[in-house]
Design a protein around this motif. Structure first.
Motif, PDB file in Angstrom:
ATOM      1  N   ARG A  21    -124.330 -45.181 -45.932  1.00 44.80           N
ATOM      2  CA  ARG A  21    -122.985 -45.739 -45.868  1.00 44.80           C
ATOM      3  C   ARG A  21    -122.618 -46.227 -47.274  1.00 44.80           C
ATOM      4  O   ARG A  21    -123.462 -46.758 -48.006  1.00 44.80           O
ATOM      5  CB  ARG A  21    -122.970 -46.905 -44.879  1.00 44.80           C
ATOM      6  N   ALA A  22    -121.362 -46.050 -47.668  1.00 44.40           N
ATOM      7  CA  ALA A  22    -120.943 -46.424 -49.017  1.00 44.40           C
ATOM      8  C   ALA A  22    -119.494 -46.907 -49.003  1.00 44.40           C
ATOM      9  O   ALA A  22    -118.721 -46.571 -48.095  1.00 44.40           O
ATOM     10  CB  ALA A  22    -121.093 -45.246 -49.982  1.00 44.40           C
ATOM     11  N   ASP A  23    -119.143 -47.674 -50.002  1.00 49.83           N
ATOM     12  CA  ASP A  23    -117.759 -48.115 -50.204  1.00 49.83           C
ATOM     13  C   ASP A  23    -117.261 -47.577 -51.535  1.00 49.83           C
ATOM     14  O   ASP A  23    -117.997 -47.569 -52.535  1.00 49.83           O
ATOM     15  CB  ASP A  23    -117.676 -49.641 -50.196  1.00 49.83           C
ATOM     16  N   HIS A  24    -116.018 -47.116 -51.549  1.00 50.37           N
ATOM     17  CA  HIS A  24    -115.422 -46.561 -52.758  1.00 50.37           C
ATOM     18  C   HIS A  24    -114.104 -47.282 -53.024  1.00 50.37           C
ATOM     19  O   HIS A  24    -113.326 -47.523 -52.096  1.00 50.37           O
ATOM     20  CB  HIS A  24    -115.172 -45.056 -52.578  1.00 50.37           C
ATOM     21  N   PRO A  25    -113.823 -47.642 -54.286  1.00 45.53           N
ATOM     22  CA  PRO A  25    -112.611 -48.415 -54.575  1.00 45.53           C
ATOM     23  C   PRO A  25    -111.313 -47.686 -54.229  1.00 45.53           C
ATOM     24  O   PRO A  25    -110.302 -48.328 -53.949  1.00 45.53           O
ATOM     25  CB  PRO A  25    -112.710 -48.671 -56.085  1.00 45.53           C
ATOM     26  N   GLU A  26    -111.331 -46.376 -54.225  1.00 48.10           N
ATOM     27  CA  GLU A  26    -110.129 -45.601 -53.895  1.00 48.10           C
ATOM     28  C   GLU A  26    -110.139 -45.104 -52.453  1.00 48.10           C
ATOM     29  O   GLU A  26    -109.122 -45.170 -51.761  1.00 48.10           O
ATOM     30  CB  GLU A  26    -110.003 -44.408 -54.846  1.00 48.10           C
ATOM     31  N   HIS A  27    -111.295 -44.602 -52.006  1.00 44.55           N
ATOM     32  CA  HIS A  27    -111.374 -43.946 -50.707  1.00 44.55           C
ATOM     33  C   HIS A  27    -111.784 -44.884 -49.576  1.00 44.55           C
ATOM     34  O   HIS A  27    -111.697 -44.495 -48.409  1.00 44.55           O
ATOM     35  CB  HIS A  27    -112.348 -42.770 -50.773  1.00 44.55           C
ATOM     36  N   GLY A  28    -112.251 -46.074 -49.902  1.00 49.33           N
ATOM     37  CA  GLY A  28    -112.669 -47.012 -48.866  1.00 49.33           C
ATOM     38  C   GLY A  28    -114.029 -46.657 -48.299  1.00 49.33           C
ATOM     39  O   GLY A  28    -114.893 -46.131 -49.010  1.00 49.33           O
ATOM     40  N   PRO A  29    -114.268 -46.884 -46.999  1.00 54.53           N
ATOM     41  CA  PRO A  29    -115.568 -46.574 -46.391  1.00 54.53           C
ATOM     42  C   PRO A  29    -115.868 -45.077 -46.479  1.00 54.53           C
ATOM     43  O   PRO A  29    -115.022 -44.242 -46.163  1.00 54.53           O
ATOM     44  CB  PRO A  29    -115.398 -47.019 -44.937  1.00 54.53           C
ATOM     45  N   CYS A  30    -117.077 -44.766 -46.919  1.00 53.51           N
ATOM     46  CA  CYS A  30    -117.483 -43.377 -47.116  1.00 53.51           C
ATOM     47  C   CYS A  30    -118.892 -43.162 -46.580  1.00 53.51           C
ATOM     48  O   CYS A  30    -119.603 -44.100 -46.219  1.00 53.51           O
ATOM     49  CB  CYS A  30    -117.454 -43.005 -48.605  1.00 53.51           C
ATOM     50  N   TRP A  31    -119.276 -41.904 -46.566  1.00 57.73           N
ATOM     51  CA  TRP A  31    -120.658 -41.528 -46.277  1.00 57.73           C
ATOM     52  C   TRP A  31    -121.158 -40.704 -47.455  1.00 57.73           C
ATOM     53  O   TRP A  31    -120.534 -39.726 -47.855  1.00 57.73           O
ATOM     54  CB  TRP A  31    -120.759 -40.710 -44.990  1.00 57.73           C
ATOM     55  N   TYR A  76    -136.404 -29.980 -59.053  1.00 56.68           N
ATOM     56  CA  TYR A  76    -135.563 -30.026 -57.861  1.00 56.68           C
ATOM     57  C   TYR A  76    -134.090 -29.997 -58.249  1.00 56.68           C
ATOM     58  O   TYR A  76    -133.709 -30.505 -59.303  1.00 56.68           O
ATOM     59  CB  TYR A  76    -135.847 -31.286 -57.032  1.00 56.68           C
ATOM     60  N   ALA A  77    -133.307 -29.396 -57.357  1.00 56.27           N
ATOM     61  CA  ALA A  77    -131.853 -29.436 -57.480  1.00 56.27           C
ATOM     62  C   ALA A  77    -131.322 -30.409 -56.442  1.00 56.27           C
ATOM     63  O   ALA A  77    -131.850 -30.503 -55.332  1.00 56.27           O
ATOM     64  CB  ALA A  77    -131.258 -28.047 -57.261  1.00 56.27           C
ATOM     65  N   TYR A  78    -130.283 -31.147 -56.800  1.00 53.21           N
ATOM     66  CA  TYR A  78    -129.719 -32.164 -55.920  1.00 53.21           C
ATOM     67  C   TYR A  78    -128.210 -31.942 -55.786  1.00 53.21           C
ATOM     68  O   TYR A  78    -127.550 -31.523 -56.725  1.00 53.21           O
ATOM     69  CB  TYR A  78    -129.964 -33.566 -56.479  1.00 53.21           C
ATOM     70  N   ARG A  79    -127.709 -32.234 -54.619  1.00 55.34           N
ATOM     71  CA  ARG A  79    -126.269 -32.230 -54.387  1.00 55.34           C
ATOM     72  C   ARG A  79    -125.915 -33.505 -53.623  1.00 55.34           C
ATOM     73  O   ARG A  79    -126.472 -33.784 -52.562  1.00 55.34           O
ATOM     74  CB  ARG A  79    -125.821 -31.002 -53.604  1.00 55.34           C
ATOM     75  N   ALA A  80    -124.979 -34.268 -54.169  1.00 54.72           N
ATOM     76  CA  ALA A  80    -124.461 -35.457 -53.498  1.00 54.72           C
ATOM     77  C   ALA A  80    -123.061 -35.157 -52.996  1.00 54.72           C
ATOM     78  O   ALA A  80    -122.229 -34.648 -53.736  1.00 54.72           O
ATOM     79  CB  ALA A  80    -124.440 -36.649 -54.447  1.00 54.72           C
ATOM     80  N   GLU A  81    -122.813 -35.471 -51.722  1.00 50.61           N
ATOM     81  CA  GLU A  81    -121.512 -35.254 -51.104  1.00 50.61           C
ATOM     82  C   GLU A  81    -120.952 -36.598 -50.655  1.00 50.61           C
ATOM     83  O   GLU A  81    -121.599 -37.327 -49.896  1.00 50.61           O
ATOM     84  CB  GLU A  81    -121.640 -34.334 -49.885  1.00 50.61           C
ATOM     85  N   LEU A  82    -119.768 -36.910 -51.114  1.00 56.47           N
ATOM     86  CA  LEU A  82    -119.098 -38.145 -50.706  1.00 56.47           C
ATOM     87  C   LEU A  82    -117.968 -37.772 -49.755  1.00 56.47           C
ATOM     88  O   LEU A  82    -117.007 -37.113 -50.148  1.00 56.47           O
ATOM     89  CB  LEU A  82    -118.551 -38.897 -51.918  1.00 56.47           C
ATOM     90  N   THR A  83    -118.095 -38.184 -48.497  1.00 55.05           N
ATOM     91  CA  THR A  83    -117.092 -37.864 -47.486  1.00 55.05           C
ATOM     92  C   THR A  83    -116.564 -39.149 -46.858  1.00 55.05           C
ATOM     93  O   THR A  83    -117.163 -40.225 -46.994  1.00 55.05           O
ATOM     94  CB  THR A  83    -117.675 -36.973 -46.376  1.00 55.05           C
ATOM     95  N   GLY A  84    -115.467 -39.033 -46.149  1.00 54.47           N
ATOM     96  CA  GLY A  84    -114.936 -40.180 -45.432  1.00 54.47           C
ATOM     97  C   GLY A  84    -115.892 -40.642 -44.343  1.00 54.47           C
ATOM     98  O   GLY A  84    -116.580 -39.824 -43.718  1.00 54.47           O
ATOM     99  N   TYR A  85    -115.962 -41.953 -44.137  1.00 58.31           N
ATOM    100  CA  TYR A  85    -116.832 -42.499 -43.103  1.00 58.31           C
ATOM    101  C   TYR A  85    -116.137 -42.413 -41.747  1.00 58.31           C
ATOM    102  O   TYR A  85    -114.979 -42.827 -41.600  1.00 58.31           O
ATOM    103  CB  TYR A  85    -117.182 -43.956 -43.413  1.00 58.31           C
TER     104      TYR A  85
END
Length: 253
Positions: A21-31, A76-85
């Protein structure tokens, strides 16, 4: 990514992903979800699923994709995805359903619309291959492999742990072409331990589960879940899956 993580992390299936779970200053609650694979295997269907789904299914209820970030440390290769919560309860904490669901007519109506939209979407991605069907169906069901005549786009992981009480559909990494009715068959097969809910699902998706195409989808799904059970996953589902195979064959005959 500009986000601040909150709450404990959550591992995905067999540790393939790590979510937060994450918070973003523009998008608000995210995953925030992190994928990692050996560096020489990055890319491909699972790697790109969420990214491709964001544009392929604009009208389907799913998390909004805000940003993707990739990096590679040569091992290793990594991918981070930020989506709406999605602040909606999921139907089950496990793909295999262990409790009865009280789902409304409007919920099923929304899901039927979702499946129609997905099925009508052109794609060059593959969720299930005929070559796998040719091997897996005889091996895990003891029956001849069906030759699929009708292929349609499918979510590919359509079960209660990826569906919310408001009919939002989660986890889009594996979508692609599959036998017609595959998603409905998967939801139905995973519900076999709860007969009242399984019967409701069967009734609501009768057009997708009856007839030759539906029986083919059921046989393919049973082979997939029996293969998974052979590796130690959901062993309690094996007996009803065997029964489901026989039921499909009895109707076919």
């Amino acid at each position: 990514m500009g986000a601040t993580t909150t709450d404990p992390p959550s591992w995905g299936w067999h540790g393939r992903t790590l979510g937060h779970r994450a918070d973003h200053p523009e998008h608000g609650p995210c995953w925030l979800r992190l994928l990692s694979v050996p560096a020489d295997t990055a890319g491909g269907k699972l790697w790109q699923g969420t990214e491709k789904a964001a544009t392929a299914f604009p009208t389907v209820r799913k998390p909004v994709l805000h940003r993707i970030y990739d990096w590679n440390d040569k091992t290793y290769a990594y991918r981070a995805e930020l989506t709406g919560y999605i602040d909606e309860p999921i139907l089950s904490s496990n793909p295999v359903l262990h409790h009865e669901l009280a789902l409304t007519d409007s919920w099923f109506a929304t899901i039927r619309t979702t499946l129609k939209t997905i099925a009508a979407t052109p794609t060059d991605r593959t969720a299930v291959r005929q070559e796998w069907i040719d091997r897996a169906v005889p091996q895990f069901t003891g029956q001849p492999a069906p030759q699929v005549e009708h292929w349609e786009c499918a979510h590919g992981d359509f079960h209660a742990a990826n569906l919310t009480t408001k009919a939002t559909l989660l986890d889009w990494e594996g979508w692609g072409s599959a036998p017609r009715g595959y998603d409905a068959a998967l939801l139905y097969a995973y519900a076999q331990l709860v007969p009242p809910t399984a019967d409701r699902i069967r009734s609501e998706f009768t057009p997708l589960l009856d007839g030759p195409s539906g029986r083919t989808a059921l046989l393919v799904v049973c082979a997939e879940l029996l293969q998974s059970a052979s590796r130690g996953d959901h062993p309690d589902l094996t007996p009803p899956l065997r029964t489901l195979v026989q039921d499909a064959l009895a109707v076919r005959e």
